[in-house]
Design an enzyme around this catalytic site. Structure first.
Site, short mmCIF file in Angstrom:
data_model
loop_
_atom_site.label_atom_id
_atom_site.label_comp_id
_atom_site.label_asym_id
_atom_site.label_seq_id
_atom_site.Cartn_x
_atom_site.Cartn_y
_atom_site.Cartn_z
N LYS A 124 1.69 -34.69 15.58
CA LYS A 124 0.36 -34.13 15.82
C LYS A 124 0.38 -32.61 15.76
CE LYS A 124 -0.01 -36.01 20.17
NZ LYS A 124 -0.74 -36.29 21.39
N LYS B 297 8.95 -37.10 11.17
CA LYS B 297 7.94 -38.03 11.70
C LYS B 297 6.54 -37.42 11.57
CE LYS B 297 6.84 -37.29 16.53
NZ LYS B 297 6.52 -37.85 17.81
N LYS C 204 10.83 -28.10 20.57
CA LYS C 204 9.66 -27.34 21.02
C LYS C 204 10.03 -25.89 21.30
CE LYS C 204 6.52 -30.91 22.58
NZ LYS C 204 5.67 -31.43 23.66
#
Ligand code: TRP
Length: 335
Positions: free
Chosen positions: A201, A198, A116
């Site tokens: 979102k 993966k 992040k």
């Protein structure tokens, strides 16, 4: 430690952007059957979402949509506790205490923090780094035994265990040391555009993910555009990561076993296969969407659920926090 008749389960999802098919198949779908066996607490972790910049009105909307989605996915508020994290102020308060237990070095090493930080290089705030400590607070406040999460969260549950053990060693036995509950069929669902990553979102490429908000046409279009592997054979295997991912999605959505699925697509092309995957996904997603929509129209019901959920959660959380404050040497307020 408080004696419980049934083992306790705790889990949560952030109300950030879209919930993907990966979140659903890897986590939320498995929460419903757990209700029969365990004392389940399911939380919409809105405070965690603030670690990346949010538009306030959207955060509010996403939060209510996620509450409705939990119920649409089979979380029964009469069986489980369903609540919004920020409604129970003890989460943030325990996080402060646990901040004094967790080490900067261990938080700095967290994979999700590093990812992040790369993605939001202009906003590497303290909350982003402290995120796993808040997650530890969520879990430890309720003395949860089992934490059903996707593989990407295992490291955070490990940190929770370390923090709990360190606290217990320093101040005497206080917290239950939780375990991850990984679903057997919970292979992580991969991006439709890059099967080595993966399904996330926050993927900037919307074609890489299926959102539980996508309508049937969008789902079909995204699956048709999904990347494939070099030969044209529908089978799973390490050399076929893209088709393996689609087969995983297919088997999880249709209930057909891997070997039966491979047999039924023998000699058929990728086009036909992808349409069958789309049909299977749509048959799972559209009833959930219809139920979510119905629930969102019933604001009074949702508010009632959240009021009860927050009361149930607060009852447990306030007891744990009071115990923690006492153990670390804070003077109880006289009332
Ligand atoms: N970090 C989790 C995720 O991104 C969400 C979460 C927050 C959570 N607190 C939790 C999951 C406590 C399980 C238990 O998926």
């Amino acid at each position: 430690m408080e004696e419980q008749a049934r083992k306790r389960v705790f889990s949560g999802v952030q109300p950030t952007g879209k919930v993907t098919l990966g979140n659903y198949l890897g986590a939320i779908r498995n929460w419903q059957p757990l209700q029969e066996q365990y004392d389940c607490i399911y939380c919409v972790v809105d405070l965690h979402s603030l670690t990346v910049t949010q538009v306030p009105a959207e955060l509010r909307k996403n939060t209510m949509e996620l509450v409705a989605l939990y119920i649409a996915c089979g979380i029964d508020p009469t069986k489980s506790t369903l609540f919004i994290q920020s409604h129970v102020h003890e989460h943030a308060e325990l996080a402060w205490i646990l901040d004094t237990i967790a080490y900067v070095g261990e938080l700095n090493r967290m994979t999700q923090f590093k990812d992040k930080s790369r993605k939001h290089a202009d906003n590497i705030n303290m909350g982003l780094m402290n995120y796993p400590v808040l997650m530890a607070s969520d879990i430890l406040l309720y003395n949860a035994d089992y934490i059903p999460v996707g593989k990407d969260q295992v490291q955070h549950v490990e940190l929770t265990r370390d923090v709990a053990q360190r606290f217990n060693a320093r101040y005497s036995d206080t917290f239950v040391v939780p375990q991850t509950l990984i679903n057997k069929s919970g292979q992580s669902i991969k991006s439709l555009q890059d099967p080595s990553a993966k399904m996330s979102k926050s993927d900037p490429n919307d074609n890489a993910l299926i959102s539980l908000n996508d309508d049937a046409d969008t789902i079909r279009r995204k699956l048709r555009r999904a990347v494939t592997d070099s030969d044209t054979c529908v089978r799973h295997g390490a050399d076929k990561p893209a088709i393996t991912n689609l087969l995983n999605i297919y088997t999880l959505c249709s209930g057909v076993s891997m070997s039966d699925a491979e047999k039924s697509f023998e000699g058929k092309g990728y086009g036909e296969f992808k349409d069958a995957v789309a049909d299977a996904v749509i048959s799972v997603v559209s009833p959930i969407q219809a139920e979510q929509k119905r629930l969102l129209a019933d604001k009074a019901y949702l508010e009632g659920v959240l009021k009860t959920g927050a009361e149930q959660a607060s009852y447990i959380a306030s007891k744990t926090l009071a115990k923690v404050y006492r153990k670390v040497g804070l003077i109880p307020r006289v009332r």
